[in-house]
Design a protein around this motif. Structure first.
Motif, PDB file in Angstrom:
ATOM      1  N   ILE A  33      23.643  55.776  54.256  1.00  0.00           N
ATOM      2  CA  ILE A  33      25.089  55.521  54.260  1.00  0.00           C
ATOM      3  C   ILE A  33      25.500  55.077  55.657  1.00  0.00           C
ATOM      4  N   HIS A  34      26.309  54.034  55.718  1.00  0.00           N
ATOM      5  CA  HIS A  34      26.912  53.681  56.997  1.00  0.00           C
ATOM      6  C   HIS A  34      28.335  53.175  56.768  1.00  0.00           C
ATOM      7  N   PHE A  35      29.124  53.146  57.841  1.00  0.00           N
ATOM      8  CA  PHE A  35      30.545  52.830  57.738  1.00  0.00           C
ATOM      9  C   PHE A  35      30.904  51.701  58.701  1.00  0.00           C
ATOM     10  N   GLY A  36      32.106  51.168  58.500  1.00  0.00           N
ATOM     11  CA  GLY A  36      32.590  50.110  59.375  1.00  0.00           C
ATOM     12  C   GLY A  36      34.016  49.747  59.011  1.00  0.00           C
ATOM     13  N   PHE A  37      34.445  48.588  59.493  1.00  0.00           N
ATOM     14  CA  PHE A  37      35.777  48.101  59.140  1.00  0.00           C
ATOM     15  C   PHE A  37      35.726  46.586  59.014  1.00  0.00           C
ATOM     16  N   SER A  38      36.757  46.043  58.372  1.00  0.00           N
ATOM     17  CA  SER A  38      36.787  44.618  58.076  1.00  0.00           C
ATOM     18  C   SER A  38      38.174  44.057  58.338  1.00  0.00           C
ATOM     19  N   LEU A  39      38.224  42.867  58.944  1.00  0.00           N
ATOM     20  CA  LEU A  39      39.461  42.118  59.141  1.00  0.00           C
ATOM     21  C   LEU A  39      39.297  40.765  58.460  1.00  0.00           C
ATOM     22  N   GLY A  40      40.382  40.256  57.896  1.00  0.00           N
ATOM     23  CA  GLY A  40      40.227  38.995  57.174  1.00  0.00           C
ATOM     24  C   GLY A  40      41.509  38.212  57.024  1.00  0.00           C
ATOM     25  N   LEU A  41      41.340  36.998  56.501  1.00  0.00           N
ATOM     26  CA  LEU A  41      42.441  36.107  56.158  1.00  0.00           C
ATOM     27  C   LEU A  41      42.390  35.854  54.657  1.00  0.00           C
ATOM     28  N   ASN A  42      43.557  35.733  54.047  1.00  0.00           N
ATOM     29  CA  ASN A  42      43.587  35.466  52.608  1.00  0.00           C
ATOM     30  C   ASN A  42      44.518  34.309  52.285  1.00  0.00           C
ATOM     31  N   MET A  43      44.285  33.699  51.133  1.00  0.00           N
ATOM     32  CA  MET A  43      45.157  32.668  50.577  1.00  0.00           C
ATOM     33  C   MET A  43      45.462  33.089  49.145  1.00  0.00           C
ATOM     34  N   MET A  44      46.694  33.522  48.885  1.00  0.00           N
ATOM     35  CA  MET A  44      47.091  34.034  47.574  1.00  0.00           C
ATOM     36  C   MET A  44      47.657  32.924  46.706  1.00  0.00           C
ATOM     37  N   ASP A  45      47.232  32.913  45.439  1.00  0.00           N
ATOM     38  CA  ASP A  45      47.634  31.875  44.511  1.00  0.00           C
ATOM     39  C   ASP A  45      48.011  32.517  43.176  1.00  0.00           C
ATOM     40  N   LEU A 101      38.555  35.263  53.444  1.00  0.00           N
ATOM     41  CA  LEU A 101      37.534  35.107  54.480  1.00  0.00           C
ATOM     42  C   LEU A 101      37.553  36.388  55.315  1.00  0.00           C
ATOM     43  N   SER A 102      36.436  37.133  55.286  1.00  0.00           N
ATOM     44  CA  SER A 102      36.387  38.449  55.936  1.00  0.00           C
ATOM     45  C   SER A 102      35.381  38.457  57.095  1.00  0.00           C
ATOM     46  N   PHE A 103      35.693  39.305  58.069  1.00  0.00           N
ATOM     47  CA  PHE A 103      34.809  39.537  59.220  1.00  0.00           C
ATOM     48  C   PHE A 103      34.515  41.031  59.270  1.00  0.00           C
ATOM     49  N   HIS A 104      33.261  41.373  58.999  1.00  0.00           N
ATOM     50  CA  HIS A 104      32.861  42.782  58.899  1.00  0.00           C
ATOM     51  C   HIS A 104      32.201  43.260  60.204  1.00  0.00           C
ATOM     52  N   PHE A 105      32.523  44.496  60.569  1.00  0.00           N
ATOM     53  CA  PHE A 105      31.926  45.146  61.736  1.00  0.00           C
ATOM     54  C   PHE A 105      31.352  46.488  61.259  1.00  0.00           C
ATOM     55  N   GLU A 106      30.006  46.605  61.290  1.00  0.00           N
ATOM     56  CA  GLU A 106      29.345  47.790  60.739  1.00  0.00           C
ATOM     57  C   GLU A 106      28.329  48.358  61.741  1.00  0.00           C
ATOM     58  N   GLY A 118      29.352  40.615  60.163  1.00  0.00           N
ATOM     59  CA  GLY A 118      29.189  39.820  58.951  1.00  0.00           C
ATOM     60  C   GLY A 118      30.363  38.891  58.717  1.00  0.00           C
ATOM     61  N   MET A 119      30.068  37.709  58.185  1.00  0.00           N
ATOM     62  CA  MET A 119      31.096  36.771  57.743  1.00  0.00           C
ATOM     63  C   MET A 119      30.944  36.579  56.243  1.00  0.00           C
ATOM     64  N   GLU A 120      32.059  36.670  55.517  1.00  0.00           N
ATOM     65  CA  GLU A 120      31.995  36.660  54.053  1.00  0.00           C
ATOM     66  C   GLU A 120      33.148  35.845  53.477  1.00  0.00           C
ATOM     67  N   LEU A 121      32.815  35.004  52.507  1.00  0.00           N
ATOM     68  CA  LEU A 121      33.816  34.231  51.772  1.00  0.00           C
ATOM     69  C   LEU A 121      33.805  34.715  50.328  1.00  0.00           C
ATOM     70  N   LYS A 122      34.973  35.116  49.830  1.00  0.00           N
ATOM     71  CA  LYS A 122      35.031  35.776  48.519  1.00  0.00           C
ATOM     72  C   LYS A 122      36.193  35.218  47.706  1.00  0.00           C
ATOM     73  N   TYR A 123      35.961  35.115  46.397  1.00  0.00           N
ATOM     74  CA  TYR A 123      36.998  34.667  45.459  1.00  0.00           C
ATOM     75  C   TYR A 123      37.339  35.826  44.534  1.00  0.00           C
ATOM     76  N   SER A 124      38.623  36.182  44.489  1.00  0.00           N
ATOM     77  CA  SER A 124      39.102  37.296  43.682  1.00  0.00           C
ATOM     78  C   SER A 124      40.026  36.749  42.600  1.00  0.00           C
ATOM     79  N   PHE A 125      39.687  36.993  41.337  1.00  0.00           N
ATOM     80  CA  PHE A 125      40.437  36.397  40.229  1.00  0.00           C
ATOM     81  C   PHE A 125      40.999  37.482  39.325  1.00  0.00           C
ATOM     82  N   GLY A 126      42.288  37.380  39.024  1.00  0.00           N
ATOM     83  CA  GLY A 126      42.955  38.367  38.194  1.00  0.00           C
ATOM     84  C   GLY A 126      42.470  38.331  36.757  1.00  0.00           C
ATOM     85  N   LEU A 127      42.242  39.500  36.185  1.00  0.00           N
ATOM     86  CA  LEU A 127      41.758  39.617  34.806  1.00  0.00           C
ATOM     87  C   LEU A 127      42.875  39.972  33.832  1.00  0.00           C
ATOM     88  N   THR A 128      44.032  40.348  34.348  1.00  0.00           N
ATOM     89  CA  THR A 128      45.131  40.797  33.487  1.00  0.00           C
ATOM     90  C   THR A 128      46.372  39.948  33.726  1.00  0.00           C
TER      91      THR A 128
END
Length: 243
Positions: A36-48, A238-243, A195-205
């Motif tokens: 187990i390890h921990f960290g924090f994340s900062l990011g930018l989002n584009m909401m649609d 777009l997230s920037f992870h620090f772990e 870490g650098m991460e690009l993620k797509y989040s899509f509503g299911l409801t």
């Protein structure tokens, strides 16, 4: 002659290729071995929004859409559980802020505009509870690409309980369930992993709602609500992870 030139160039390139494949000193080589390890994340989002028009909107030639998408910010904690050499289970509770600028447009040629508010700003402040599965490739010196996917439960703190002519023309459900997919790259530095991460989040409801929290129908706001049949939220992060 040409074959001799190609062969000569090949022999010259072999030492360079071998040199490039030499293992480098690995930073924090046991980082991924921790259970187990921990960290924090900062990011930018584009909401649609994905908007499905109602039959009334089609009949009356009303168009609803997004005028522009404004960047927002994400702040999350990270709790990572190692499942195996290549799989991790990650929880990233946090909060995100963003907004969407909608428009309502009457496509008929009436002299009087039908909509008082042709532009409408929707602000969101989400409490988020994502649970994601991370698939990691082999570590390449101090780099490691990965894929990620899972689900997220969001609660929008900015949703008001009642209709308001200035700030709440349409009513949405504050709870929403999302699927999430993405990819990223981990960089192993001397004292931590970045870490650098690009993620797509899509509503299911469908988050479109007709009644307010008191069960009141939008009598004076019906021209805004009745033209939308289904509303789902979609977010690129777009997230920037620090772990």
């Amino acid at each position: 002659m040409n074959n001799k030139i190609i062969l000569s160039i090949s022999f010259l390139l072999i030492p360079l290729f071998v040199s490039a494949q030499k293992p480098k000193v690995k930073n924090d080589p046991n980082h991924d071995d921790k259970m187990i390890h921990f960290g924090f994340s900062l990011g930018l989002n584009m909401m649609d929004y994905r908007i499905e028009h109602s039959q009334l909107a089609i009949q009356q030639r009303v168009l609803v859409g997004l005028r522009e998408i404004v960047p927002g910010i994400d702040i999350h904690a990270i709790a990572n559980l190692r499942l195996s050499e290549y799989f991790d289970l990650r929880a990233l509770p946090g909060i995100s802020f963003g907004e969407r600028h909608m428009y309502f447009r009457d496509l008929t040629e009436d002299a009087e505009p039908f909509y008082v508010h042709s532009k409408y700003k929707v602000e969101s402040s989400y409490l988020e509870f994502p649970l994601l599965l991370k698939y990691k490739s082999l570590r390449l010196n101090n780099f490691r690409p990965y894929l990620i996917g899972g689900g997220n439960l969001r609660y929008d703190l900015a949703v008001k309980g009642e209709y308001d002519l200035e700030e709440q023309l349409i009513m949405v459900n504050p709870f929403g369930y999302y699927g999430e997919i993405g990819l990223g790259m981990d960089f192993y530095l001397t004292y931590f992993k970045f870490g650098m991460e690009l993620k797509y989040s899509f509503g299911l409801t469908n988050i479109m709602r007709r009644e307010d929290i008191h069960g009141n129908l939008p009598v004076e706001f019906s021209k805004y609500t009745e033209v939308i049949d289904r509303l789902t939220s979609h977010i690129v992060i777009l997230s920037f992870h620090f772990e």
